[in-house]
Design an enzyme around this catalytic site. Sequence first.
Site, mmCIF file in Angstrom:
data_model
loop_
_atom_site.group_PDB
_atom_site.id
_atom_site.type_symbol
_atom_site.label_atom_id
_atom_site.label_comp_id
_atom_site.label_asym_id
_atom_site.label_seq_id
_atom_site.Cartn_x
_atom_site.Cartn_y
_atom_site.Cartn_z
ATOM 1 N N ASP A 48 -39.704 -55.841 -74.158
ATOM 2 C CA ASP A 48 -40.704 -54.857 -73.713
ATOM 3 C C ASP A 48 -40.225 -53.801 -72.707
ATOM 4 O O ASP A 48 -39.500 -54.122 -71.762
ATOM 5 C CB ASP A 48 -41.859 -55.556 -72.984
ATOM 6 N N GLU A 82 -51.161 -59.617 -75.212
ATOM 7 C CA GLU A 82 -50.070 -59.388 -74.258
ATOM 8 C C GLU A 82 -50.059 -57.901 -73.868
ATOM 9 O O GLU A 82 -50.546 -57.051 -74.605
ATOM 10 C CB GLU A 82 -48.717 -59.744 -74.891
HETATM 11 C C1 FRU Z 1 -44.257 -59.464 -74.963
HETATM 12 C C2 FRU Z 1 -43.892 -60.597 -74.004
HETATM 13 C C3 FRU Z 1 -44.717 -60.493 -72.745
HETATM 14 C C4 FRU Z 1 -43.858 -61.194 -71.744
HETATM 15 C C5 FRU Z 1 -42.468 -60.806 -72.178
HETATM 16 C C6 FRU Z 1 -41.436 -61.853 -71.957
HETATM 17 O O1 FRU Z 1 -43.255 -59.143 -75.858
HETATM 18 O O2 FRU Z 1 -44.050 -61.829 -74.648
HETATM 19 O O3 FRU Z 1 -46.017 -61.037 -72.874
HETATM 20 O O4 FRU Z 1 -44.126 -60.811 -70.437
HETATM 21 O O5 FRU Z 1 -42.557 -60.494 -73.551
HETATM 22 O O6 FRU Z 1 -40.166 -61.367 -72.201
#
Ligand code: FRU
Length: 522
Positions: free
Chosen positions: A49, A231
């Site tokens: 992300d 998320e």
């Molecule tokens: C989304 C996610 C978020 C988390 C991160 C962990 O892709 O799963 O919810 O904070 O990636 O790397």
Amino acid sequence: MKYLSIAIVTLVLTMNCTTKNETLVLSESYTEEFRPQYHFSPEEKWMNDPNGMVYYEGEYHLFYQYYPDSTVWGPMHWGHAISTNLVEWEHLPIALYPDSLGYIFSGSAVIDWNNTSGFGEDGKPPMVAIFTHHEPLGEQMDKIDFQYQSIAFSNDKGRTWTKYEGNPVIANPGIRDFRDPKVIWDHDSEQWILVLAADDHVKFYGSQNLIDWTHLSDWGREYGTHAGVWECPDLFPMTVENSDEIKWVLIQSINPGGPNGGSAAQYFVGNFDGKNFVLDEEFREHVTDEKAVWLDYGTDNYAGVTWSDIPAEDGRRIFIGWMSNWLYAQVVPTQKWRSAMTLPRVLTLHHEKEGYRLRTLPADELKSLEIETSNIPPGDLSDTYTVQTDPATNLYKLELTFKKPESGLIEIRFSNNADEYLSVGYSLAGKQYFIDRTFAGQSDFKEEFADYHTAHIAYDHENVDMILYLDHSSIELFADQGRTTMTDIFFPNELFSKIQIIADHNPVELLSGTISKLKKTW
Ligand code: FRU
């Protein structure tokens, strides 16, 4: 499939590189197979992300989920890059490392202009990052409270960071998936608002100082789709185009459950009064009974959020997403690094016939990538003409406007000498745009990868209008002035060397068309 009329448009683009291009080609970096040439990707290792996107003193900051020891996901850090123009990026050292409270998961950053936190120095506002601490031992021990929210601050334009000694600032209330805080200053209620994802809904918190947070409300259990975990939310006000009206937009990523499988982002439009998010009446029917309104119908735009602190005189909502999908992100056939970001995009809010909708278009700055533009002569495409593209590059932007055909398909086909092709197009019968990556190269790493993806068109449109950005291993479609967006990645064994525009069943009329060769930025 038998085509009744086939129009082939291929373009001769000079093989001589410009001086500008030659300097760039001299660089040895970013030459690996599949390496994006004008998208952001880390020099090496795993990225997911985008995080902490904030603009300050002429620099766009892009932090990102990063694991510096492997090309698969692991203990999360915040990687860091900056850009002055959203096109060329400079890598900076890792900003945040895991610590005794856990890995550093996704989150946001803001400029604390009035030094409400007290972290500022010498009269300058601090940059404050708000992120999730994920405690891996807690997870392994099957606890439920191993994710909580923490903060860190920087007084040197994001170069070095100090974690707040009182972390975490929001304790876990007993929810396994409790993460990804996004913060904004709300001028009306005069407070910081934080939105985070809590399994199947979002939670809103308010604060005067970024340190002490009060729970304001919950929202979303009964709206949108819940086929996966929620998320990376984003919440912001927008002025509706051609009006003075303000509406609030809530972007909500979900994994899995996307329109074409795996990870994707839905959104909602409503009002926020400093405590509660109230869905717009017209919007409601489109997001009840597990229905969703999608930001992007492709498979590869996830966890995207928008930049904080874009100056008022600019005023844009600039978005970037992770150009992959949890279905296969960890097994795609890149060697040195894994994953890239989408192009930076500008979101605008419009009141359409079907209600409030976002439009997404590439940021204007991307025009500086264009090194050579040719017109595709308008007219009836049942005339066939053939020319060849430059086999040494694969970096193109196409802008095409067709008269809406009476029936049939319009297909833009990118192909190579290894009999691989990627198709992007419009189908009147299906009332949809599509990207077909079934035959676009390597796909044996994941069964579901080779597939045909569709985006249903939920509005009336007169013409078929497409902007396409092709990089070595990605395609981004912005159709109908940004009303439909699709982003897909793919892994061809050779660069695509031919571009065809194929009209099926009916002659297709091209009203205008350009093709631009793009430069590499690495
Ligand atoms: C989304 C996610 C978020 C988390 C991160 C962990 O892709 O799963 O919810 O904070 O990636 O790397």
